[in-house]
Design a protein around this motif. Structure first.
Motif, mmCIF file in Angstrom:
data_model
loop_
_atom_site.group_PDB
_atom_site.id
_atom_site.type_symbol
_atom_site.label_atom_id
_atom_site.label_comp_id
_atom_site.label_asym_id
_atom_site.label_seq_id
_atom_site.Cartn_x
_atom_site.Cartn_y
_atom_site.Cartn_z
ATOM 1 N N ARG A 1 -4.415 1.196 -7.083
ATOM 2 C CA ARG A 1 -4.823 2.313 -7.930
ATOM 3 C C ARG A 1 -4.045 3.571 -7.571
ATOM 4 O O ARG A 1 -3.395 3.662 -6.536
ATOM 5 C CB ARG A 1 -6.324 2.568 -7.789
ATOM 6 C CG ARG A 1 -7.173 1.424 -8.274
ATOM 7 C CD ARG A 1 -8.659 1.685 -8.217
ATOM 8 N NE ARG A 1 -9.067 3.018 -7.824
ATOM 9 C CZ ARG A 1 -10.301 3.489 -7.997
ATOM 10 N NH1 ARG A 1 -11.222 2.720 -8.562
ATOM 11 N NH2 ARG A 1 -10.619 4.701 -7.604
ATOM 12 N N LEU B 1 -13.508 -2.796 -4.044
ATOM 13 C CA LEU B 1 -12.405 -1.896 -3.732
ATOM 14 C C LEU B 1 -12.077 -1.973 -2.249
ATOM 15 O O LEU B 1 -12.977 -1.962 -1.399
ATOM 16 C CB LEU B 1 -12.763 -0.456 -4.092
ATOM 17 C CG LEU B 1 -12.815 -0.086 -5.571
ATOM 18 C CD1 LEU B 1 -13.266 1.354 -5.734
ATOM 19 C CD2 LEU B 1 -11.453 -0.287 -6.231
ATOM 20 N N PHE B 2 -10.783 -2.035 -1.950
ATOM 21 C CA PHE B 2 -10.325 -1.946 -0.565
ATOM 22 C C PHE B 2 -9.825 -0.538 -0.307
ATOM 23 O O PHE B 2 -8.992 -0.006 -1.050
ATOM 24 C CB PHE B 2 -9.205 -2.942 -0.284
ATOM 25 C CG PHE B 2 -8.612 -2.788 1.097
ATOM 26 C CD1 PHE B 2 -9.304 -3.223 2.213
ATOM 27 C CD2 PHE B 2 -7.369 -2.186 1.278
ATOM 28 C CE1 PHE B 2 -8.779 -3.062 3.494
ATOM 29 C CE2 PHE B 2 -6.830 -2.025 2.541
ATOM 30 C CZ PHE B 2 -7.540 -2.477 3.650
ATOM 31 N N ASP B 3 -10.336 0.071 0.762
ATOM 32 C CA ASP B 3 -9.938 1.418 1.150
ATOM 33 C C ASP B 3 -9.016 1.323 2.368
ATOM 34 O O ASP B 3 -9.465 0.954 3.461
ATOM 35 C CB ASP B 3 -11.175 2.249 1.487
ATOM 36 C CG ASP B 3 -10.846 3.711 1.743
ATOM 37 O OD1 ASP B 3 -9.652 4.033 1.958
ATOM 38 O OD2 ASP B 3 -11.769 4.534 1.718
ATOM 39 N N PRO B 4 -7.726 1.653 2.235
ATOM 40 C CA PRO B 4 -6.814 1.560 3.385
ATOM 41 C C PRO B 4 -7.207 2.464 4.535
ATOM 42 O O PRO B 4 -6.880 2.176 5.694
ATOM 43 C CB PRO B 4 -5.462 1.975 2.797
ATOM 44 C CG PRO B 4 -5.593 1.759 1.327
ATOM 45 C CD PRO B 4 -7.021 2.050 1.009
ATOM 46 N N LEU C 1 0.826 -1.199 0.000
ATOM 47 C CA LEU C 1 0.000 0.000 0.000
ATOM 48 C C LEU C 1 0.862 1.253 0.000
ATOM 49 O O LEU C 1 2.058 1.212 0.306
ATOM 50 C CB LEU C 1 -0.931 -0.008 1.216
ATOM 51 C CG LEU C 1 -1.859 -1.224 1.341
ATOM 52 C CD1 LEU C 1 -2.671 -1.131 2.626
ATOM 53 C CD2 LEU C 1 -2.770 -1.353 0.128
ATOM 54 N N ARG D 1 -6.367 3.182 -3.265
ATOM 55 C CA ARG D 1 -7.242 2.040 -3.024
ATOM 56 C C ARG D 1 -6.793 0.850 -3.873
ATOM 57 O O ARG D 1 -6.000 1.005 -4.803
ATOM 58 C CB ARG D 1 -8.692 2.409 -3.306
ATOM 59 C CG ARG D 1 -9.246 3.435 -2.332
ATOM 60 C CD ARG D 1 -10.723 3.704 -2.556
ATOM 61 N NE ARG D 1 -10.953 4.426 -3.805
ATOM 62 C CZ ARG D 1 -12.173 4.704 -4.269
ATOM 63 N NH1 ARG D 1 -13.258 4.310 -3.591
ATOM 64 N NH2 ARG D 1 -12.306 5.369 -5.405
ATOM 65 N N ASP E 1 -5.205 6.308 -6.596
ATOM 66 C CA ASP E 1 -5.762 6.985 -5.429
ATOM 67 C C ASP E 1 -5.474 6.253 -4.126
ATOM 68 O O ASP E 1 -5.962 6.643 -3.064
ATOM 69 C CB ASP E 1 -7.274 7.190 -5.593
ATOM 70 C CG ASP E 1 -8.058 5.879 -5.652
ATOM 71 O OD1 ASP E 1 -7.444 4.795 -5.498
ATOM 72 O OD2 ASP E 1 -9.285 5.931 -5.852
ATOM 73 N N THR F 1 -8.297 -7.040 8.574
ATOM 74 C CA THR F 1 -8.888 -5.771 8.165
ATOM 75 C C THR F 1 -10.214 -5.576 8.899
ATOM 76 O O THR F 1 -10.762 -6.506 9.506
ATOM 77 C CB THR F 1 -9.123 -5.760 6.651
ATOM 78 O OG1 THR F 1 -9.929 -6.895 6.281
ATOM 79 C CG2 THR F 1 -7.800 -5.822 5.896
#
Length: 448
Positions: free
Chosen positions: A273, A296-299, A228, A277, A275, A257
């Motif tokens: 990506r 989509l995974f959002d950190p 990430l 994600r 951005d 997570t």
């Protein structure tokens, strides 16, 4: 015979002619045209070669970009190894308010379209990772021994040589690895020779030294591993796993997570990506229920969110790459039928602006477990893999979203479960794999 009166009348006009015709001033000589030239020693180059450049200009100074900075007129310069076509720009310093002079030069860089042997190396289901210094780290796999290999090898493309630099804590295959910002390599998951499948290892690629860095909460293979933007590492899914874990470089520990994926996935792709994600796409599913193609995974939140459904069929064992424009390509792969796996010959492109996938012109060969890597000319090379009729393929092809697939040089021998690793000079390292009868392919190759 002219008379004296005629001669006297002509004198004023002669005097005027001698003075330049009526009192005009002779114009100063024209200023020489400013010199501005950017040239190369050849009209065409092959990937991995260097170009010799010459800059000539009038003025106090100039810049040559990309990569050179300030230059002097008459200076001869040499590029690094050319990984693909290169556009150069020479810009001469200008006085305030004036438009600077510019010259541009396009270097035509092509592939020879051939495979060159670079030594003996037998392995399948190994991990091969390009390092920041241009070398390649090769970890574990099936090397033909009684148990899985624990070997740590390093390939130097300049010397064309493999070097054994260390050993893992256990033999391991089907593992995944990422290089961390500090240069070390994190290895996780896969199948191990000893009962330590949850153990993750940190490898120093300079020395080969290994240290244990945390244990996964669950053993996994068929998972994905993604570095990430904040330095943490996301491990997602695996056979019969919907959960995901995060590795924290500050503590060296793993934690779940905040939420799982929509369902279990194996053989999926995970693409970082622009951005920050992560796009999770495809994968085989064992559990029951509706299939969600992508999420989509959002950190920031630690959660996964499904993308709007488009009725896309399941896809696994595909290659995924983020294109320079930020869109994500999914190439080839497989889907499960009632009694067999179907190899795919199509591609999808994900647009982060619309959050949708669009179908792209098909590939020349239906294949799964293929290896793909970007070529320096805007295309991708797909190499080997297997199809419904062949356990291992020799065929390779170059493909781009706006071009029809083109057949490229065939592998000297069929390969599946191999690796394809981009090198900084644009060439690609082909390592290991299995042939038509499951035997290890013993030759390492460079595609150039």
């Amino acid at each position: 015979m002219p008379t004296r009166r005629h001669l006297l009348a002509a004198l004023p006009s002669l005097a005027l002619a001698a003075c330049g015709g009526g009192g005009g001033i002779t114009p100063p000589p024209a200023e020489p045209a400013p010199t501005l030239r950017l040239s190369s020693d050849r009209s065409q180059y092959f990937v991995g070669e260097q170009a010799e450049l010459r800059v000539e200009f009038s003025g106090s100074g100039a810049r040559l970009e990309p990569g050179f900075g300030r230059v002097r007129s008459g200076q001869v310069l040499r590029t690094g190894a050319l990984a693909g076509p290169l556009q150069l720009r020479l810009e001469v310093d200008a006085a305030p308010g004036q438009t600077p002079q510019r010259a541009e030069l396009s270097l035509d860089v092509r592939y020879r379209d051939r495979f060159s042997p670079v030594g003996d190396f037998s392995a399948s289901s190994h991990s091969a990772l390009p390092l920041a210094d241009g070398r390649v780290l090769v970890l574990g796999g099936d090397r033909g021994g009684v148990v899985l290999s624990d070997a740590i090898d390093r390939f130097d493309p300049a010397l064309r040589r493999f070097e054994r630099i260390g050993s893992l804590s256990s033999g391991r295959s089907e593992a995944t690895a990422v290089q961390l910002p500090d240069g070390r390599v994190l290895l996780a998951g896969g199948i191990t020779a000893l009962p330590v499948a949850t153990r993750t290892e940190l490898i120093d690629p300079r020395t080969g030294q290994v240290q244990i860095s945390g244990n996964l909460a669950q053993a996994r293979h068929g998972h994905s591993l993604t570095l990430l933007a904040d330095g943490r590492v996301l491990l997602a899914g695996g056979t019969a796993r919907a959960s995901a874990e995060l590795w924290d470089p500050q503590t060296g520990r793993w934690s779940f997570t905040a939420g799982p994926m929509q369902h279990d996935r194996s053989g999926h792709s995970a693409t970082l990506r622009t951005d920050g994600r992560v796009l999770i796409a495809g994968g085989h599913r064992i559990g029951e229920g509706s299939y969600v193609f992508a999420e989509l995974f959002d950190p920031a939140s630690g959660r996964f969110s499904p993308l709007p459904e488009q009725g896309l069929a399941p896809r696994a064992a595909h290659s995924a790459w983020r294109a320079p424009d930020g869109r994500v390509l999914l190439l080839a792969g497989e889907r499960t039928r009632t009694d067999a796996l179907e190899a795919l010959a199509d591609a999808l492109r994900f647009d982060p602006q619309t959050q949708r996938f669009e179908p792209l012109p098909g590939l020349g060969q239906a294949r799964t477990l293929a290896q793909a890597a970007p070529l320096g000319d805007g295309r991708w090379l797909l190499l080997g893999g297997q199809s419904a009729g062949e356990r291992a393929l020799r065929r390779s092809e170059a493909w781009a979203p706006d071009q029809a697939a083109q057949a490229r040089a065939e592998l000297p021998e069929p390969r599946v479960l191999h690796s394809l690793t981009p090198l900084p000079d644009g060439r690609l390292l082909v390592l290991g794999g299995e042939g038509l009868h499951g035997q290890l392919v013993p030759t390492a190759l460079l595609y150039e």
